[in-house]
Write a protein that holds these residues in place. Structure first.
Motif, PDB file in Angstrom:
ATOM      1  N   ILE A  51       0.839  -1.203   0.000  1.00 30.88           N
ATOM      2  CA  ILE A  51       0.000   0.000   0.000  1.00 30.88           C
ATOM      3  C   ILE A  51       0.871   1.249   0.000  1.00 30.88           C
ATOM      4  O   ILE A  51       0.552   2.245  -0.659  1.00 30.88           O
ATOM      5  CB  ILE A  51      -0.948  -0.007   1.217  1.00 30.88           C
ATOM      6  CG1 ILE A  51      -2.005  -1.107   1.051  1.00 30.88           C
ATOM      7  CG2 ILE A  51      -1.637   1.348   1.388  1.00 30.88           C
ATOM      8  CD1 ILE A  51      -2.825  -1.365   2.292  1.00 30.88           C
ATOM      9  N   GLU A  54       3.876   0.379  -4.300  1.00 31.30           N
ATOM     10  CA  GLU A  54       3.401  -0.705  -5.167  1.00 31.30           C
ATOM     11  C   GLU A  54       4.519  -1.349  -5.987  1.00 31.30           C
ATOM     12  O   GLU A  54       4.280  -2.354  -6.665  1.00 31.30           O
ATOM     13  CB  GLU A  54       2.311  -0.176  -6.104  1.00 31.30           C
ATOM     14  CG  GLU A  54       1.035   0.240  -5.371  1.00 31.30           C
ATOM     15  CD  GLU A  54      -0.069   0.650  -6.324  1.00 31.30           C
ATOM     16  OE1 GLU A  54       0.187   0.683  -7.552  1.00 31.30           O
ATOM     17  OE2 GLU A  54      -1.187   0.939  -5.857  1.00 31.30           O
ATOM     18  N   ILE A 158     -16.692  -8.871   4.498  1.00 28.99           N
ATOM     19  CA  ILE A 158     -15.773  -9.287   3.434  1.00 28.99           C
ATOM     20  C   ILE A 158     -15.439 -10.767   3.592  1.00 28.99           C
ATOM     21  O   ILE A 158     -15.475 -11.542   2.631  1.00 28.99           O
ATOM     22  CB  ILE A 158     -14.491  -8.426   3.451  1.00 28.99           C
ATOM     23  CG1 ILE A 158     -14.792  -6.995   3.022  1.00 28.99           C
ATOM     24  CG2 ILE A 158     -13.422  -9.043   2.533  1.00 28.99           C
ATOM     25  CD1 ILE A 158     -13.619  -6.053   3.149  1.00 28.99           C
ATOM     26  N   PHE A 183      -5.583 -11.174  -2.641  1.00 31.54           N
ATOM     27  CA  PHE A 183      -6.366  -9.995  -3.006  1.00 31.54           C
ATOM     28  C   PHE A 183      -7.326  -9.607  -1.884  1.00 31.54           C
ATOM     29  O   PHE A 183      -7.515  -8.417  -1.610  1.00 31.54           O
ATOM     30  CB  PHE A 183      -7.140 -10.265  -4.294  1.00 31.54           C
ATOM     31  CG  PHE A 183      -7.960  -9.094  -4.761  1.00 31.54           C
ATOM     32  CD1 PHE A 183      -7.344  -7.975  -5.291  1.00 31.54           C
ATOM     33  CD2 PHE A 183      -9.341  -9.113  -4.659  1.00 31.54           C
ATOM     34  CE1 PHE A 183      -8.089  -6.879  -5.703  1.00 31.54           C
ATOM     35  CE2 PHE A 183     -10.099  -8.028  -5.073  1.00 31.54           C
ATOM     36  CZ  PHE A 183      -9.476  -6.911  -5.603  1.00 31.54           C
ATOM     37  N   ILE A 184      -7.921 -10.593  -1.227  1.00 33.76           N
ATOM     38  CA  ILE A 184      -8.824 -10.309  -0.109  1.00 33.76           C
ATOM     39  C   ILE A 184      -8.072  -9.633   1.029  1.00 33.76           C
ATOM     40  O   ILE A 184      -8.551  -8.650   1.612  1.00 33.76           O
ATOM     41  CB  ILE A 184      -9.500 -11.605   0.382  1.00 33.76           C
ATOM     42  CG1 ILE A 184     -10.487 -12.120  -0.664  1.00 33.76           C
ATOM     43  CG2 ILE A 184     -10.230 -11.376   1.710  1.00 33.76           C
ATOM     44  CD1 ILE A 184     -11.008 -13.509  -0.394  1.00 33.76           C
ATOM     45  N   TYR A 186      -5.412  -7.910   0.751  1.00 38.67           N
ATOM     46  CA  TYR A 186      -5.086  -6.563   0.265  1.00 38.67           C
ATOM     47  C   TYR A 186      -6.264  -5.618   0.489  1.00 38.67           C
ATOM     48  O   TYR A 186      -6.088  -4.502   1.003  1.00 38.67           O
ATOM     49  CB  TYR A 186      -4.718  -6.615  -1.219  1.00 38.67           C
ATOM     50  CG  TYR A 186      -4.640  -5.251  -1.861  1.00 38.67           C
ATOM     51  CD1 TYR A 186      -3.632  -4.353  -1.512  1.00 38.67           C
ATOM     52  CD2 TYR A 186      -5.578  -4.856  -2.820  1.00 38.67           C
ATOM     53  CE1 TYR A 186      -3.567  -3.091  -2.093  1.00 38.67           C
ATOM     54  CE2 TYR A 186      -5.516  -3.604  -3.408  1.00 38.67           C
ATOM     55  CZ  TYR A 186      -4.509  -2.722  -3.046  1.00 38.67           C
ATOM     56  OH  TYR A 186      -4.443  -1.478  -3.620  1.00 38.67           O
ATOM     57  N   CYS A 187      -7.457  -6.043   0.114  1.00 41.79           N
ATOM     58  CA  CYS A 187      -8.662  -5.215   0.305  1.00 41.79           C
ATOM     59  C   CYS A 187      -8.880  -4.902   1.784  1.00 41.79           C
ATOM     60  O   CYS A 187      -9.195  -3.757   2.153  1.00 41.79           O
ATOM     61  CB  CYS A 187      -9.884  -5.923  -0.271  1.00 41.79           C
ATOM     62  SG  CYS A 187      -9.860  -6.106  -2.070  1.00 41.79           S
ATOM     63  N   LYS A 188      -8.710  -5.894   2.637  1.00 45.18           N
ATOM     64  CA  LYS A 188      -8.872  -5.683   4.072  1.00 45.18           C
ATOM     65  C   LYS A 188      -7.779  -4.772   4.614  1.00 45.18           C
ATOM     66  O   LYS A 188      -8.028  -3.954   5.515  1.00 45.18           O
ATOM     67  CB  LYS A 188      -8.868  -7.028   4.800  1.00 45.18           C
ATOM     68  CG  LYS A 188     -10.084  -7.901   4.481  1.00 45.18           C
ATOM     69  CD  LYS A 188      -9.993  -9.267   5.119  1.00 45.18           C
ATOM     70  CE  LYS A 188     -10.065  -9.195   6.622  1.00 45.18           C
ATOM     71  NZ  LYS A 188     -10.081 -10.529   7.249  1.00 45.18           N
ATOM     72  N   SER A 189      -6.574  -4.898   4.073  1.00 43.28           N
ATOM     73  CA  SER A 189      -5.453  -4.075   4.541  1.00 43.28           C
ATOM     74  C   SER A 189      -5.679  -2.602   4.246  1.00 43.28           C
ATOM     75  O   SER A 189      -5.227  -1.734   5.010  1.00 43.28           O
ATOM     76  CB  SER A 189      -4.146  -4.541   3.892  1.00 43.28           C
ATOM     77  OG  SER A 189      -3.815  -5.845   4.296  1.00 43.28           O
ATOM     78  N   LEU A 190      -6.358  -2.300   3.147  1.00 44.22           N
ATOM     79  CA  LEU A 190      -6.677  -0.910   2.822  1.00 44.22           C
ATOM     80  C   LEU A 190      -7.530  -0.276   3.921  1.00 44.22           C
ATOM     81  O   LEU A 190      -7.341   0.883   4.289  1.00 44.22           O
ATOM     82  CB  LEU A 190      -7.417  -0.836   1.480  1.00 44.22           C
ATOM     83  CG  LEU A 190      -6.601  -1.142   0.223  1.00 44.22           C
ATOM     84  CD1 LEU A 190      -7.526  -1.241  -0.989  1.00 44.22           C
ATOM     85  CD2 LEU A 190      -5.539  -0.078  -0.002  1.00 44.22           C
ATOM     86  N   ILE A 191      -8.466  -1.058   4.440  1.00 45.86           N
ATOM     87  CA  ILE A 191      -9.342  -0.581   5.521  1.00 45.86           C
ATOM     88  C   ILE A 191      -8.582  -0.532   6.842  1.00 45.86           C
ATOM     89  O   ILE A 191      -8.623   0.465   7.573  1.00 45.86           O
ATOM     90  CB  ILE A 191     -10.575  -1.492   5.656  1.00 45.86           C
ATOM     91  CG1 ILE A 191     -11.389  -1.474   4.357  1.00 45.86           C
ATOM     92  CG2 ILE A 191     -11.437  -1.086   6.845  1.00 45.86           C
ATOM     93  CD1 ILE A 191     -12.504  -2.499   4.307  1.00 45.86           C
TER      94      ILE A 191
END
Length: 203
Positions: A51, A54, A158, A183-184, A186-191
């Motif tokens: 994050i 990249e 999620i 990928f999941i 990654y999405c959770k890490s953004l939050i």
């Protein structure tokens, strides 16, 4: 015909390939089972780094984080597994007792199960992001989850959505094996990274 390696298509394909490699390595390192906690912590650490930048080498970064998370990740996983096993046993035992006392204790165990689920949301990300004792990490995980309940619910949704897709669809099971788990996370890490920004200065 010349190909523009800086085009969005090539950029997407490059990112996709990197996530595929990372996902496969992650699954392989989870195979011993006892290493699941370490692997999840290392994956979260890798995603937090991704994050920020990249351009990092995802697989190399992940492998480098495995050793540093071995002790804490394993202890967190074993504690979570033991707590889940104890609560599950008590739920089954007291429910089948068919008595007033059994129903009371069963209700208490339901609350304990909810607390465990809530605490687990931030447990491995906390191990990955902050250095602390296991007891303090578990404590922080519970209170951060409660104080950021909206984010906690989103993260749980999620996970629930991903599990449901995998359970009902063979296609998504294959996608998770190829690249989906990374990928999941990654999405959770953004939050999660946004939540952690509020607490970083305190540690």
């Amino acid at each position: 015909m010349k190909f523009n390696v800086n085009s969005p298509i090539f950029s997407f394909l490059d990112t996709f390939a990197r996530f595929v490699c990372l996902n496969i390595v992650f699954l392989v390192t989870c195979l011993p089972v006892v290493t699941i906690g370490t692997a999840v912590c290392a994956l979260y650490q890798t995603m937090f780094k991704y994050i920020e930048n990249e351009d990092i080498k995802l697989v190399n970064t992940y492998i480098g984080r495995l050793k540093s998370n071995l002790a804490d990740g394993t202890k967190a996983f074993l504690l979570l597994f033991l707590a889940a096993a104890v609560i599950s046993y008590n739920l089954f035992f007291w429910y089948n007792l068919k008595s007033t006392l059994g129903m009371i204790v069963f209700g208490i165990m339901i609350l304990a199960a909810i607390a465990l689920v809530i605490s687990s949301v931030f447990l491995f990300p906390l191990v990955a992001h902050f250095k602390n004792t296991l007891f303090r990490t578990v404590e922080n995980s519970f209170f951060i989850s409660v104080r950021n309940l909206r984010m906690t619910v989103i993260l749980l949704l999620i996970d629930a959505g991903a599990f449901s897709l995998a359970y009902f669809s063979g296609f998504f099971r294959v996608m998770y094996i190829i690249f989906g788990l990374a990928f999941i996370i990654y999405c959770k890490s953004l939050i999660i990274s946004k939540v952690f920004q509020k607490y970083a200065a305190r540690n």
